[in-house]
Design a protein around this motif. Structure first.
Motif, PDB file in Angstrom:
ATOM      1  N   SER A 141       0.824  -1.220   0.000  1.00  0.00           N
ATOM      2  CA  SER A 141       0.000   0.000   0.000  1.00  0.00           C
ATOM      3  C   SER A 141       0.853   1.263   0.000  1.00  0.00           C
ATOM      4  O   SER A 141       0.467   2.285  -0.562  1.00  0.00           O
ATOM      5  N   TRP A 142       2.048   1.191   0.631  1.00  0.00           N
ATOM      6  CA  TRP A 142       2.926   2.359   0.696  1.00  0.00           C
ATOM      7  C   TRP A 142       3.398   2.806  -0.688  1.00  0.00           C
ATOM      8  O   TRP A 142       3.685   3.982  -0.893  1.00  0.00           O
ATOM      9  N   THR A 143       3.501   1.865  -1.621  1.00  0.00           N
ATOM     10  CA  THR A 143       4.093   2.182  -2.927  1.00  0.00           C
ATOM     11  C   THR A 143       3.094   2.005  -4.072  1.00  0.00           C
ATOM     12  O   THR A 143       3.503   1.875  -5.229  1.00  0.00           O
ATOM     13  N   THR A 144       1.815   2.011  -3.746  1.00  0.00           N
ATOM     14  CA  THR A 144       0.794   1.889  -4.783  1.00  0.00           C
ATOM     15  C   THR A 144       0.513   3.245  -5.422  1.00  0.00           C
ATOM     16  O   THR A 144       0.273   4.237  -4.719  1.00  0.00           O
ATOM     17  N   GLU A 145       0.575   3.277  -6.733  1.00  0.00           N
ATOM     18  CA  GLU A 145       0.217   4.463  -7.499  1.00  0.00           C
ATOM     19  C   GLU A 145      -0.813   4.035  -8.538  1.00  0.00           C
ATOM     20  O   GLU A 145      -0.488   3.347  -9.501  1.00  0.00           O
ATOM     21  N   GLY A 146      -2.048   4.450  -8.320  1.00  0.00           N
ATOM     22  CA  GLY A 146      -3.120   4.000  -9.200  1.00  0.00           C
ATOM     23  C   GLY A 146      -3.333   2.506  -9.041  1.00  0.00           C
ATOM     24  O   GLY A 146      -3.567   2.014  -7.928  1.00  0.00           O
ATOM     25  N   ASP A 147      -3.221   1.767 -10.141  1.00  0.00           N
ATOM     26  CA  ASP A 147      -3.385   0.317 -10.069  1.00  0.00           C
ATOM     27  C   ASP A 147      -2.044  -0.413 -10.159  1.00  0.00           C
ATOM     28  O   ASP A 147      -1.992  -1.611 -10.409  1.00  0.00           O
ATOM     29  N   ALA A 148      -0.945   0.317  -9.932  1.00  0.00           N
ATOM     30  CA  ALA A 148       0.393  -0.275  -9.987  1.00  0.00           C
ATOM     31  C   ALA A 148       1.048  -0.223  -8.610  1.00  0.00           C
ATOM     32  O   ALA A 148       1.030   0.812  -7.931  1.00  0.00           O
ATOM     33  N   VAL A 149       1.631  -1.351  -8.206  1.00  0.00           N
ATOM     34  CA  VAL A 149       2.397  -1.425  -6.962  1.00  0.00           C
ATOM     35  C   VAL A 149       3.872  -1.441  -7.332  1.00  0.00           C
ATOM     36  O   VAL A 149       4.346  -2.356  -8.010  1.00  0.00           O
ATOM     37  N   HIS A 150       4.608  -0.412  -6.923  1.00  0.00           N
ATOM     38  CA  HIS A 150       6.032  -0.296  -7.250  1.00  0.00           C
ATOM     39  C   HIS A 150       6.858  -0.928  -6.131  1.00  0.00           C
ATOM     40  O   HIS A 150       6.792  -0.497  -4.979  1.00  0.00           O
ATOM     41  N   LEU A 151       7.629  -1.959  -6.474  1.00  0.00           N
ATOM     42  CA  LEU A 151       8.426  -2.668  -5.478  1.00  0.00           C
ATOM     43  C   LEU A 151       9.808  -2.978  -6.031  1.00  0.00           C
ATOM     44  O   LEU A 151       9.948  -3.360  -7.193  1.00  0.00           O
ATOM     45  N   PRO A 152      10.846  -2.862  -5.188  1.00  0.00           N
ATOM     46  CA  PRO A 152      12.192  -3.265  -5.602  1.00  0.00           C
ATOM     47  C   PRO A 152      12.340  -4.782  -5.502  1.00  0.00           C
ATOM     48  O   PRO A 152      11.461  -5.479  -4.975  1.00  0.00           O
ATOM     49  N   LEU A 191      11.313  -8.990  -3.327  1.00  0.00           N
ATOM     50  CA  LEU A 191      10.101  -8.341  -2.816  1.00  0.00           C
ATOM     51  C   LEU A 191       9.051  -8.136  -3.903  1.00  0.00           C
ATOM     52  O   LEU A 191       7.852  -8.325  -3.654  1.00  0.00           O
ATOM     53  N   ASP A 192       9.483  -7.759  -5.117  1.00  0.00           N
ATOM     54  CA  ASP A 192       8.492  -7.560  -6.175  1.00  0.00           C
ATOM     55  C   ASP A 192       7.802  -8.871  -6.541  1.00  0.00           C
ATOM     56  O   ASP A 192       6.587  -8.901  -6.801  1.00  0.00           O
ATOM     57  N   GLU A 193       8.538  -9.975  -6.522  1.00  0.00           N
ATOM     58  CA  GLU A 193       7.926 -11.273  -6.801  1.00  0.00           C
ATOM     59  C   GLU A 193       6.956 -11.666  -5.687  1.00  0.00           C
ATOM     60  O   GLU A 193       5.892 -12.250  -5.945  1.00  0.00           O
TER      61      GLU A 193
END
Length: 243
Positions: A141-152, A191-193
């Motif tokens: 939730s911290w890195t959600t922008e719109g319908d995309a979750v950005h994760l390293p 983490l992204d996986e």
């Protein structure tokens, strides 16, 4: 044995209290709401009366540099009261690799907490756990922008809260370690996986985008948040926990 559990109503603390009492011990939860304020130092010594072991699972209300003051005050008051009350063992919960991520204020604060305990007058044990499975939703939730979750792609070795609680109990009923026990989940994921696996099991319309600069874990270098060969490996797999 009698246990005084500070932070005994939280995610880990409530399960620690339950597991200790189920095993035939006497575990009592203490917090500001019960009159024991570790930061102010009020009611702390009274909460430790007749306790053999003190377990400190309290946490800073913020993750910024104010957390340093929280852990400094709470640990100073905890140790002073424990020494006066004749407590024989103090146990705290920390994070695997916590001293390897000084870029994060909260990790520096948890390292300070460990250092204060290690240099204190009471025998101690530190349980370091990897990242909780229960926090994955918040992490996304911290890195959600719109319908995309950005994760390293930071390597993560998630552990279930019930397994963390069991590890704390196991250490607390034993002799003081005068050191650290690392506990971790059985599997390592980027983490992204891990985010993709989560959304595949619990779809909500979002997708995961690899972004090496996104979120709290972007500053983590290498695999410092995963456990070494000396770690105790918990039984619960993330995919089973999701189910």
């Amino acid at each position: 044995m009698k246990f005084a559990v500070f932070g005994g109503t939280g995610l880990i603390g409530s399960q620690v209290v339950e597991q200790l009492n189920a095993a035939g011990h006497e575990a009592v939860s203490h917090s500001k709401s019960t009159g024991a304020d570790l930061v102010e130092g009020t009611g702390v010594e009274e909460a430790m009366a007749d306790a053999d072991v003190v377990i400190n699972l309290t946490n800073s209300p913020t993750f910024d540099d104010a957390s340093l003051a929280f852990f400094r005050a709470s640990m100073d008051n905890l140790l002073a009261a424990a020494q006066k009350a004749g407590v024989r063992h103090i146990v705290i919960l920390s994070i695997v690799g916590v001293d390897q991520v000084p870029q994060l204020d909260y990790y520096r604060a948890k390292t300070l907490q460990e250092n204060i305990l290690e240099s204190g007058p009471v025998p101690y044990s530190i349980v370091r756990a990897t990242q909780f499975m229960e926090f994955m939703e918040a992490t996304m939730s911290w890195t959600t922008e719109g319908d995309a979750v950005h994760l390293p792609s930071t390597p993560i070795q998630p552990i279930a809260a019930k397994d963390v609680a069991a590890a704390v109990v196991d250490v607390a009923v034993g002799a003081p370690l005068q050191g650290i026990r690392n506990v971790a989940g059985p599997d390592v994921y980027p983490l992204d996986e891990l985010g993709r696996i989560t959304l595949q099991a619990r779809p909500d319309g979002r997708t995961v985008v690899n972004d090496e600069e996104a979120g709290l874990f972007a500053v983590v270098q290498g695999d410092v948040l995963t456990a070494g060969d000396d770690a105790h490996i918990a039984p619960t797999h993330y995919t089973d926990w999701l189910g």
